[in-house]
Design an enzyme around this catalytic site. Structure first.
Site, mmCIF file in Angstrom:
data_model
loop_
_atom_site.group_PDB
_atom_site.id
_atom_site.type_symbol
_atom_site.label_atom_id
_atom_site.label_comp_id
_atom_site.label_asym_id
_atom_site.label_seq_id
_atom_site.Cartn_x
_atom_site.Cartn_y
_atom_site.Cartn_z
ATOM 1 N N GLY A 1 0.827 -1.213 0.000
ATOM 2 C CA GLY A 1 0.000 0.000 0.000
ATOM 3 C C GLY A 1 0.850 1.246 0.000
ATOM 4 N N GLY A 2 0.595 2.136 0.935
ATOM 5 C CA GLY A 2 1.315 3.404 0.975
ATOM 6 C C GLY A 2 1.001 4.268 -0.226
ATOM 7 N N SER A 3 1.774 5.335 -0.390
ATOM 8 C CA SER A 3 1.552 6.248 -1.516
ATOM 9 C C SER A 3 1.708 5.538 -2.848
ATOM 10 C CB SER A 3 2.529 7.424 -1.435
ATOM 11 O OG SER A 3 2.374 8.141 -0.234
ATOM 12 N N ALA A 4 2.734 4.682 -2.982
ATOM 13 C CA ALA A 4 2.989 4.003 -4.252
ATOM 14 C C ALA A 4 1.836 3.085 -4.630
ATOM 15 C CB ALA A 4 4.288 3.206 -4.165
ATOM 16 N N GLU B 1 6.326 14.362 3.071
ATOM 17 C CA GLU B 1 6.720 14.355 1.671
ATOM 18 C C GLU B 1 6.551 15.729 1.031
ATOM 19 O OE1 GLU B 1 7.959 11.981 -0.098
ATOM 20 O OE2 GLU B 1 7.411 10.061 0.770
ATOM 21 N N LYS C 1 3.527 24.324 -1.624
ATOM 22 C CA LYS C 1 4.964 24.348 -1.900
ATOM 23 C C LYS C 1 5.191 25.027 -3.245
ATOM 24 C CE LYS C 1 8.675 21.274 -3.399
ATOM 25 N NZ LYS C 1 9.068 19.873 -3.664
ATOM 26 N N LEU D 1 9.505 2.441 -3.851
ATOM 27 C CA LEU D 1 10.765 1.966 -3.292
ATOM 28 C C LEU D 1 11.163 0.600 -3.826
ATOM 29 C CD1 LEU D 1 10.339 3.044 0.441
ATOM 30 C CD2 LEU D 1 11.540 4.250 -1.386
ATOM 31 N N GLU E 1 15.043 17.477 -4.023
ATOM 32 C CA GLU E 1 14.164 17.774 -5.158
ATOM 33 C C GLU E 1 12.909 16.896 -5.207
ATOM 34 O OE1 GLU E 1 14.319 20.349 -6.836
ATOM 35 O OE2 GLU E 1 16.388 21.018 -7.032
#
Length: 508
Positions: free
Chosen positions: A15-18, A51, A80, A335, A344
């Site tokens: 899961g997570g953002s990815a 993030e 941002k 990841l 960046e």
């Protein structure tokens, strides 16, 4: 898989953002035509230290059907507008430059670089772009009346990565029909052809699919472990391999920086990301060049007295990527594909680009998958190489001599040859669109200009390049006028976020 090899189902492992961004983009594009399943162990959690995104996130969120108001509220996001690099060039207290998200005025039709004369009182970015002035005053890039994802200035977000994953999970399962399975993967089953036929869950048994997306983080359970795709270490170019992170609570009325702050230290650099309720701060360094005790001392000095009551978290960074990103019927995102360093904010944009490509170029059948995979591998490797070169650019231009970390970063043996060649060319001609001809470029020529000239690099003036002096002066004047207008009219980051807690941005 269907008898004709048609791709009918996708299983995202992790899961997570990815994982959830990939699930959302695939499900939003294909609807009921494709079964999308995401399997994860909700007990494992994510790295999620906070993030920074690229402006591309606005279009990604729009594609999956999230309103900007709901997104920003749920993830405690702030605006941002670029990055401020402090003490990267000389280490002096007044040493800084900006990489804003707005292009120089008139770019690329008009290149202001040849007309800019280095002025100690005005940086390159301040001369050619109004956004540095907004950042210095902590101003927002849009108004409360601006529609979803539309701004006066180009912008991205700072956000809580854990909350982003939670929001995406809720949206994908509730609105986009993604099937969610909470399980621990204990094995990977492969067919005689080498394809993955199923992942084996501890509680659900075999979970089959036609295409698998590996979002298992650094473990890379499918692409790396099961299919044996090797990891290419890039620490010979990018030295940092550790981060020490803390979260510092802030007062409700304190200013919120409208940019990422990156402050160079003796053995690396410190990120500083402002959210409405806290600042995420972390020291990124090379364990080959410094001990943990020295890093904690420097981080404590940066944070101040509050550091004593915080709980630092150490994170290991493995700079590099897989030799392939899509092999057989497995493609890695996030990841599991690789990681470089947080400079960046390139991690999330690579997730976005990979997930969007998978959704857009989804092969109709297994026979077409190998061709799609080859294109994906070529494109993605190109992007990784360009990011590595751009990150290295920040280090090789530094004049700092106070530690081996900075001196070693200027060793030509650690600088990619393509970057060395470009730097030589740019001594006579500013970076332009002709230097970046691929459709898969990660950074425009203007980004290179902001870093080069912010770090004191100089391009020799050539008479033939000064034929548009009047147009250039008009552009400088427009920039100055925009700075005066916007700094007088735009709300602060804090003010706009406060209003957003009560009201909504108009729908696009």
């Amino acid at each position: 898989m269907a008898e004709n090899g048609a791709i009918r189902s996708v299983c995202i492992v992790g899961g997570g953002s990815a994982g959830w961004l990939t699930a959302g983009l695939i499900a939003a594009r294909h609807g009921r035509d494709l079964k999308v399943t995401l399997v994860e162990s909700v007990r494992r959690g994510t790295i999620g230290v906070g993030e920074g995104t690229w402006p591309t996130m606005r279009n990604t969120l729009r594609k999956i059907g999230l309103s900007e108001t709901d997104f920003m509220r749920a993830t405690h996001a702030s605006f941002k507008q670029g990055a401020k690099f402090a003490r990267w060039r000389t280490g002096a207290a007044d040493d800084f430059y900006y990489h804003p998200l707005v292009l120089p005025e008139g770019f690329p039709d008009l290149d202001l670089a040849p007309y800019w004369n280095a002025d100690p009182n005005q940086s390159f970015s301040d001369a050619v772009c109004f956004q540095e002035a907004l950042c210095e005053a902590s101003l927002a890039p849009k108004l409360m009346t601006s529609p979803d994802y539309v701004g006066v200035a180009n912008y991205a977000y700072h956000l809580d990565a854990v909350r982003l994953g939670e929001l995406l999970a809720e949206h994908c399962t509730g609105k986009l029909g993604v099937h969610h399975i909470d399980d621990d993967i204990i094995d990977v089953r492969q067919s005689e052809t080498g394809d993955v036929s199923a992942v084996i869950g501890e509680r659900h048994g075999a979970i089959e699919a036609d295409l698998f997306v590996d979002c298992t983080g650094f473990a890379s359970r499918l692409l790396g472990e099961a299919l044996g795709v090797p990891f290419i270490d890039r620490s010979d170019v990018l030295f940092v391999d550790r981060a020490l992170a803390v979260q510092l609570p802030v007062e409700e009325d304190s200013p919120i920086a409208s940019h990422t702050i990156s402050t160079a230290q003796r053995h690396g650099w410190i990120w500083d990301i402002g959210l409405p309720t806290r600042r995420g701060i972390g020291y990124v360094w090379s364990s080959r060049h410094a001990r943990n005790e020295r890093i904690e001392e420097e981080l404590a000095a940066y944070v101040g007295p509050d550091f004593a009551r915080l709980s630092p978290r150490e994170i290991t960074i493995r700079s590099g990527h897989r030799a392939q990103f899509w092999k057989n019927n497995v493609v890695a995102v996030g990841l599991a594909a690789g990681f470089l360093e947080p400079l960046e904010a390139s991690a999330l944009v690579l997730i976005e680009l990979s997930a969007d490509y998978i959704a857009t170029a989804m092969p109709a059948n297994r026979a077409a998958m190998d061709f799609v995979a080859r294109r994906f591998n070529t494109m993605t490797r190109y992007r990784w190489d360009r990011i590595i070169e751009f990150l290295k650019l920040h280090y090789v231009l530094s004049e700092r001599k106070d530690s081996a970390f900075w001196r070693d970063n200027r060793d030509p043996a650690t600088i990619p040859q393509d970057l060395q060649d470009q730097l030589e060319l740019w001594r006579d001609s500013p970076p332009g669109e002709h230097d970046f001809s691929s459709a898969h470029e990660m950074f425009p020529a203007a980004s290179y200009q902001y870093v080069l000239y912010g770090m004191g690099f100089r391009t020799r003036a050539r008479p033939g390049r000064l034929a548009n002096a009047d147009a250039a002066q008009d552009a400088f004047d427009r920039t100055a006028a925009l700075k005066r207008k916007l700094t007088a009219t735009m709300p602060t980051n804090r003010e706009l976020l406060g209003r957003l807690a009560q009201y909504r941005f108009p729908p696009l």
